[in-house]
Design an enzyme around this catalytic site. Structure first.
Site, PDB file in Angstrom:
ATOM      1  N   SER A   1      34.559  36.285  41.188  1.00 34.45           N
ATOM      2  CA  SER A   1      34.620  34.950  41.778  1.00 34.45           C
ATOM      3  C   SER A   1      33.516  34.060  41.194  1.00 34.45           C
ATOM      4  O   SER A   1      33.492  33.837  39.983  1.00 34.45           O
ATOM      5  CB  SER A   1      34.531  35.054  43.306  1.00 34.45           C
ATOM      6  OG  SER A   1      34.926  33.855  43.922  1.00 34.45           O
TER       7      SER A   1
ATOM      8  N   GLU B   1      45.605  36.000  45.004  1.00 37.37           N
ATOM      9  CA  GLU B   1      44.285  35.390  45.119  1.00 37.37           C
ATOM     10  C   GLU B   1      44.157  34.454  46.326  1.00 37.37           C
ATOM     11  O   GLU B   1      43.102  34.368  46.943  1.00 37.37           O
ATOM     12  CB  GLU B   1      43.946  34.606  43.849  1.00 37.37           C
ATOM     13  CG  GLU B   1      43.661  35.468  42.635  1.00 37.37           C
ATOM     14  CD  GLU B   1      42.292  36.129  42.684  1.00 37.37           C
ATOM     15  OE1 GLU B   1      41.564  35.929  43.676  1.00 37.37           O
ATOM     16  OE2 GLU B   1      41.955  36.855  41.738  1.00 37.37           O
TER      17      GLU B   1
ATOM     18  N   HIS C   1      41.985  38.015  47.149  1.00 37.68           N
ATOM     19  CA  HIS C   1      40.763  37.672  46.425  1.00 37.68           C
ATOM     20  C   HIS C   1      39.628  38.601  46.859  1.00 37.68           C
ATOM     21  O   HIS C   1      39.351  38.736  48.050  1.00 37.68           O
ATOM     22  CB  HIS C   1      40.391  36.218  46.716  1.00 37.68           C
ATOM     23  CG  HIS C   1      39.202  35.712  45.960  1.00 37.68           C
ATOM     24  ND1 HIS C   1      39.185  35.615  44.587  1.00 37.68           N
ATOM     25  CD2 HIS C   1      37.983  35.279  46.379  1.00 37.68           C
ATOM     26  CE1 HIS C   1      38.018  35.130  44.200  1.00 37.68           C
ATOM     27  NE2 HIS C   1      37.264  34.928  45.274  1.00 37.68           N
TER      28      HIS C   1
END
Length: 525
Positions: free
Chosen positions: A215, A337, A436
């Site tokens: 990320s 995600e 995610h």
């Protein structure tokens, strides 16, 4: 008999302290700032909370990281240092440190090297959290499993939010470089420089350093590839869900524009107009006020910028000019995600909503959008909505980073998609899919440190394979190894093949290339 008993007591009194001293000596390492003493877990030596820069407090707030003061004697390094100041953003983050503090620039080392001549590959982890949260003490990011497989694992704390990414005209002038705002990214550079100076003492090879992150950590990896300040500090890069390419996380706004915005925020919200006043403000108050103040577009206020120093230009321009740190790259993202955004939408209205979104976001190009994000049924439309949300959130920017290195670099690129949905928990529906950050436990081999899930055989098998891929890449720049599914390089000659990491990992041609080219045609101006 009494004589024998007395002899045993004398033996214990004399030799046990010597043995303990020898163990302590084995746990001690000399680095450029002094001696540190860690702890052991089996064959792995663990050193936690080692300062790599001076505490960025007082007059050092909003300055590049300064050298750490040397110490005398032996510094205990058996507990995590404080995480950097941050707001409570993400409920899945669990920490094992004393709490948030400005005095946070520490790093950790896990190693199983027996000698300083081991020359083991080094992997340096950069955590995610939107540049506003995160820390090295999370159990899912523990480096022990990597160390057991012949890697020296390093993780570092870096400044976040208003403490790490804040710019004003006065800060620009003070810098002497006409730059400001990217202090958290400069912290990462300082940690990588520390690795170059000190990792040999832990059995690592400074010439074989791989940076990897997830990320915001992945965006950081791409930014370090672009930055001239990081040249020569790493030999390979791994990105998990994120790239500094046409992204809200690293926008291409001029520094002067960012500085004016932050100065207005300082005046209106912080009620401080000068740098002296801002540096005198209590950290708790500064954190609280900045955490509540979002930008007009809803994004967090304090984020990285194109400052002319760490990033002389936007990352895409640096890659296009072939000026990036050209190293082998392994990167990708997760299938779902943005499932957190779409999981609550009723399936019965998915097709209608997708058509509305197409017209609102793409206007005259809505028909082309619906060619790539199908709405032929509610079920199909719900999948398309998830795909688009994930692309908008983070996949598209990651794709552009991969494409840039593929076309503008000379080193190999390997692309993946993580597809395996972790088992559900009582508090979390299975509909989140391969969400995610889901891959972190798999990459680190730390499934068992997450007690909320009942891990399956396929989870353990995929985790073992992913660790091998990541470690093989760190060793040689190629993830492939005997016994693993073949992972071809990402290139046109092989049909842009992608490794799909599922219960049965396999490489297949990219069927979605057209949709990213479509997004580029609309979104890149």
């Amino acid at each position: 008999m009494k004589l024998l008993k007395r002899f045993k007591l004398v033996y214990v009194a004399l030799f046990i302290p010597l043995i303990c001293a020898a163990i302590a000596q084995a746990q001690q390492v000399n680095i450029d700032s002094g001696n540190v003493e860690g702890k052991t877990d089996g064959d792995v030596r663990i050193f936690l909370g080692i300062p790599y820069a001076a505490p960025p407090m007082g007059e050092l707030r909003w300055r590049p990281p300064a050298p750490v003061a040397k110490w005398s004697g032996v510094r205990k390094s058996t507990e995590f240092g404080a995480r950097c100041r941050q707001g409570p953003l993400f409920p899945d983050m669990v920490f094992r440190d004393p709490g948030p503090s400005e005095d946070c620039l520490t790093l950790n080392v896990w190693t199983a090297a027996k000698t300083v001549n081991a020359k083991l590959p080094v992997m340096v982890w950069i955590y995610g959290g939107g540049f506003n949260a995160g820390g090295t003490s999370e159990p899912r990011q523990d480096g022990e499993a990597f160390a057991r497989q012949g890697v020296v694992l390093v993780s570092m704390n870096y400044r976040l939010g208003v403490f790490g990414f804040f710019a004003t005209p006065e800060l620009i002038t003070e810098s002497g470089r006409n730059a400001a705002g990217n202090y958290g990214l400069l912290d990462q550079v300082a940690a990588l420089q520390w690795v170059q100076r000190n990792i040999v003492a832990f059995g690592g090879d400074p010439a074989n350093v791989t940076i990897f992150g997830e990320s915001a950590g992945s965006i950081s990896v791409s930014a370090q590839m672009a930055s001239p300040l990081a040249k020569g500090l790493f030999a390979k890069a791994i990105g998990e869900s994120g790239g500094a390419f046409y992204s809200n996380a690293l926008p291409s706004v001029p520094l002067t524009e960012r500085a004016q915005s932050d100065q207005q925020f300082a005046t209106d919200t912080l009620h401080a107009t000068t740098l002296k006043e801002l540096r005198a403000m209590p950290a708790e108050k500064l954190q609280e006020l900045s955490f509540k103040a979002k930008l007009p577009n809803g994004n967090a206020r304090c984020m990285p910028n194109v400052d002319g120093y760490f990033l002389p230009e936007p990352a895409p321009a640096i890659f296009a000019a072939h000026k990036q740190n050209d190293v082998p790259l392994l990167a990708g993202w997760n299938k779902d995600e943005a499932s957190f955004q779409v999981m609550m939408e009723p399936a019965a209205v998915a097709a209608v909503n997708l058509n509305i979104l197409a017209k609102k976001e793409f206007g005259a190009n809505s028909g082309e959008f619906l060619k790539w994000y199908l709405a032929t049924s509610n079920e199909v439309a719900q999948r398309s909505a998830g795909d688009f949300a994930g692309d908008h959130f983070i996949a598209w920017s990651t794709w552009n980073w991969i494409e840039a290195q593929s076309s503008d670099g000379k080193q190999p690129v390997y692309r993946y998609r993580f597809d395996l949905a972790p088992p559900a928990t009582p508090k979390e529906p299975a509909a989140r899919g391969a969400y995610h950050s889901a891959e972190i436990e798999y990459v680190f081999g730390n499934l068992d440190l997450n007690k909320t899930r009942r891990w399956r055989a396929e989870d353990r098998a995929l985790s073992a394979q992913m660790q091998k891929y990541w470690i093989n890449f760190a060793k040689s720049g190629d993830p492939n190894w005997a016994g693993l599914a073949r992972w071809p390089a990402y290139q046109p000659s092989s049909g842009w093949e992608v490794m799909y990491l599922s219960a049965q990992p396999k490489a297949e041609k990219d069927d979605h290339r057209g949709r990213y080219l479509f997004l580029n045609s609309v979104w890149i101006k």
